[in-house]
Design an enzyme around this catalytic site. Structure first.
Site, short mmCIF file in Angstrom:
data_model
loop_
_atom_site.label_atom_id
_atom_site.label_comp_id
_atom_site.label_asym_id
_atom_site.label_seq_id
_atom_site.Cartn_x
_atom_site.Cartn_y
_atom_site.Cartn_z
CG HIS A 196 -6.36 -1.52 0.08
ND1 HIS A 196 -5.65 -0.94 -0.95
CD2 HIS A 196 -5.67 -1.23 1.21
CE1 HIS A 196 -4.59 -0.31 -0.46
NE2 HIS A 196 -4.57 -0.48 0.86
CB SER A 215 -0.95 -0.06 1.20
OG SER A 215 -2.00 0.85 1.07
CG ASP A 226 -7.57 -1.42 -3.62
OD1 ASP A 226 -8.27 -0.77 -2.82
OD2 ASP A 226 -6.33 -1.53 -3.52
#
Length: 413
Positions: free
Chosen positions: A372, A206, A341
């Protein structure tokens, strides 16, 4: 006529119940995306000997990723499950915490985990890992990945983002930001000095994906002794991402609110350090503005950009995004994203797509499902401890290690 009404009511109720059940089923099928077919990831790469070798050695990239049947096709459920639980049956790897003094008085910390066995290529290899926003080595998804990596013969070093560890005071009025690479660079420097023989596999999750790609592209020397880099679920351009974060489709505005709330708690836990130090750029008024913030953008504007003295939000996002550096990365680079996501809008994926179309070292893998940082696998309801993402990172890293070994062997001949 009374009798007739009484007779009609139950029938009407039955009809309503049936309609309600049908509606709920429709919503479930829609929300859980049960009709969405599973498919192999879409892989974008260039025709090179390395790409061919990697795709041959990484069956997970060419086989279909099958999420848990009942809820795995919902990007929201995958994301929420990752957010709430992290992973299932999380192991507790045993590591040593290291403290590194930074030039501005900050203290970088990272955790070092030794390999539990030999690597299949026979080399000394260290995974240098950068977690997501406000995360650290104690998060479940990190523990799961570290434990698996150790068992496959990798030493692991995990950065604890500056200010993210709950029991660790700041020693300077600065916290981690979206793209500051100083602490990650300090960790990598330490690993290289302590293990002169080791090669590195760079991994970013991320926000960590932004940090590691920026780190590698910022300076040619940062790529020395790096075998490859893997980035999972990053958004590439903060400027473009923030615009999408105010939109309601895919409930992004809601996720934004939750992430902002989390960030707020982390920053406010350091209130005294941020206000008490003479060199601080943060004022009482900033922290009051922070308390009222409901989005990451407001937090970035009132607090985050000030850590490095950026004059505007735009400047902060421009300068801290890896998008200006990532094309300078020449080591093998795997970029992984998921179509569903809810945090990363489809428009942001033009960056990795274009990159993989132009650069021979880049492979872009886009899954249909996974949410995600979810990527759970499992039969019907219960996910397995290891996710698709954990396995893919190791499979790719192993393949690059073996490719390098083969290349060096052929050079010696």
């Amino acid at each position: 006529s009374n009798a007739r009404i009484e007779f009609k009511l139950p029938a009407m109720f039955d009809g309503m119940k049936l309609a309600a059940v049908a509606t709920i089923l429709y919503i479930i099928v829609r929300c859980l995306n049960l009709k969405s077919p599973t498919a192999p990831p879409e892989i974008i790469y260039q025709d090179t000997p390395l790409s061919h070798y990697l795709l041959k050695s990484c069956p997970m990239l060419t086989k279909e990723y099958i999420p848990p049947l009942l809820w795995g096709k919902s990007g929201h459920l995958q994301t929420v499950l990752y957010g709430k639980m992290g992973r299932v049956n999380t192991p507790t790897p045993c590591g040593v915490r290291k403290f590194l003094p930074m030039q501005d008085g900050a203290t970088a910390t990272f955790d070092l985990f030794e390999a539990l066995g030999d690597h299949s290529a026979g080399d000394d290899i260290t995974m240098v890992i950068c977690p997501g926003i406000g995360n650290h080595s104690e998060k479940n998804y990190i523990r799961t990945f570290v434990d698996y990596s150790q068992r496959q013969g990798y030493r692991c070093a995990v950065l604890n983002h500056l200010g993210a560890l709950p029991n660790m005071e700041l020693t300077s009025p600065r916290m981690f930001t979206y793209g500051c690479t100083w602490e990650f660079a300090a960790m990598v420097g330490y690993v290289k000095r302590a293990h002169p023989q080791t090669l590195l596999v760079v991994v970013g999750f991320s926000l960590g994906g932004n940090v590691v790609c920026k780190f590698l592209g910022e300076n040619r020397l940062n790529q020395e002794r790096v075998l490859c880099c893997i980035s999972v679920c990053q958004g590439y351009s903060a400027l473009r991402a923030q615009e999408t974060f105010l939109q309601w489709d895919q409930c992004r505005r809601l996720y934004n609110f939750v992430l902002a709330d989390n960030m707020k708690k982390i920053i406010l836990s350091h209130r005294d350090s941020l206000l008490g130090m003479s060199s601080s750029n943060i004022s009482d008024a900033d922290l009051n503005r922070l308390s009222a913030a409901t989005s990451l953008m407001q937090i970035d504007d009132s607090i985050m950009r000030k850590f490095h003295g950026y004059n505007s939000l735009r400047e902060y996002y421009e300068k801290e995004s890896c998008v200006h550096y990532i094309h300078k990365v020449t080591v093998p680079l795997l970029l992984v994203n998921s179509s569903d996501d809810p945090l990363v809008h489809q428009s942001l994926l033009a960056v990795p797509r274009t990159l993989a179309e132009k650069m021979p070292n880049v492979v872009f893998a886009l899954t249909q499902h996974g949410g995600h940082m979810g990527f759970f696998e499992g039969a019907v309801l219960f996910p397995q401890p290891l996710t698709w993402m954990d396995k893919v990172i190791i499979e790719y890293s192993d393949a690059v290690c073996h490719w390098e070994k083969k290349r060096l062997y052929e050079c010696d001949l």
